[in-house]
Design a protein around this motif. Sequence first.
Motif, PDB file in Angstrom:
ATOM      1  N   SER A  77     106.424 -80.109  45.665  1.00  0.00           N
ATOM      2  CA  SER A  77     106.046 -80.377  47.050  1.00  0.00           C
ATOM      3  C   SER A  77     104.643 -80.967  47.119  1.00  0.00           C
ATOM      4  O   SER A  77     104.384 -81.912  47.884  1.00  0.00           O
ATOM      5  CB  SER A  77     106.106 -79.075  47.860  1.00  0.00           C
ATOM      6  N   LYS A  97     104.603 -84.545  46.359  1.00  0.00           N
ATOM      7  CA  LYS A  97     105.428 -85.290  47.319  1.00  0.00           C
ATOM      8  C   LYS A  97     106.802 -85.704  46.794  1.00  0.00           C
ATOM      9  O   LYS A  97     107.403 -86.652  47.312  1.00  0.00           O
ATOM     10  CB  LYS A  97     104.682 -86.542  47.811  1.00  0.00           C
ATOM     11  N   THR A 121     110.038 -82.018  50.113  1.00  0.00           N
ATOM     12  CA  THR A 121     109.382 -81.468  51.299  1.00  0.00           C
ATOM     13  C   THR A 121     109.995 -80.105  51.591  1.00  0.00           C
ATOM     14  O   THR A 121     111.209 -80.007  51.820  1.00  0.00           O
ATOM     15  CB  THR A 121     109.563 -82.377  52.522  1.00  0.00           C
TER      16      THR A 121
END
Length: 250
Positions: free
Chosen positions: A232, A235, A238
């Motif tokens: 997370s 990226k 999410t």
Amino acid sequence: MVIFIFFAATWYLSLFSQTFFQHRYAAHGAFTMSKGWERFFFIFTYITQGSSYMSPATYAIMHRLHHAHTDTELDPHSPSNSSNIFSMMWDTRTVYQQILHNRIPVEPRYTKNLPVWKSFDKFANSAISRLMWVVGYTLFFVAFATSPYQYLLLPIVISMGAFHGAIVNWFAHKYGYINFRLRNTAMNLLFVDVLMLGESYHNNHHKHPSSINFGKRWFEIDPVYYIIKTLSFIKVITIVNFPKRQPAIS
């Protein structure tokens, strides 16, 4: 030594794909990812699970049915419906094949937001694909096994997913301890989850199915939770469902 390293790597990589992609992502939607990363993890799961690969969408439907009907006649894998662990796993395989090939009706509520790659799954679930992996595993053992006893690990490598499933779906519904009082038999199997990457904290999971952290008490370490947090942070995914803050014993 090579065989034992290979076995350990196969055990944990296969299990990671199951708990991260098929379970927490496909079945529960605990986090989201782009279509590109989804395809990447399709391929990663196939490579790491090999001959025991399961379609993420089919796995998700079957697992959602398990949560909806735990320990009832409609549960696709419960010790309550089977006389022994082998019959339970065979029943699990039967339900998986029925869902995969659309041989049984599935209510729409169980088919929402599934990761789908039909052409890939068609090949990955084919007999020729599984046979190729079995041949590859066998040749690897022939090349690197230094003792006949090491060949005892070969059937486990070939059917790795079934072994992972048996540990949770049989033993974690028959033995262990609970943190939460539930209307089913789900229990936490191990105090230190060194073999199952969080999957054996089954009582916790049935209480909070979509949580990204299956551990709830200080000694219940879920290593995949930290991997999810890292992915997370960079990226790749999410996070949708963060761990709930509430007492572990209720």
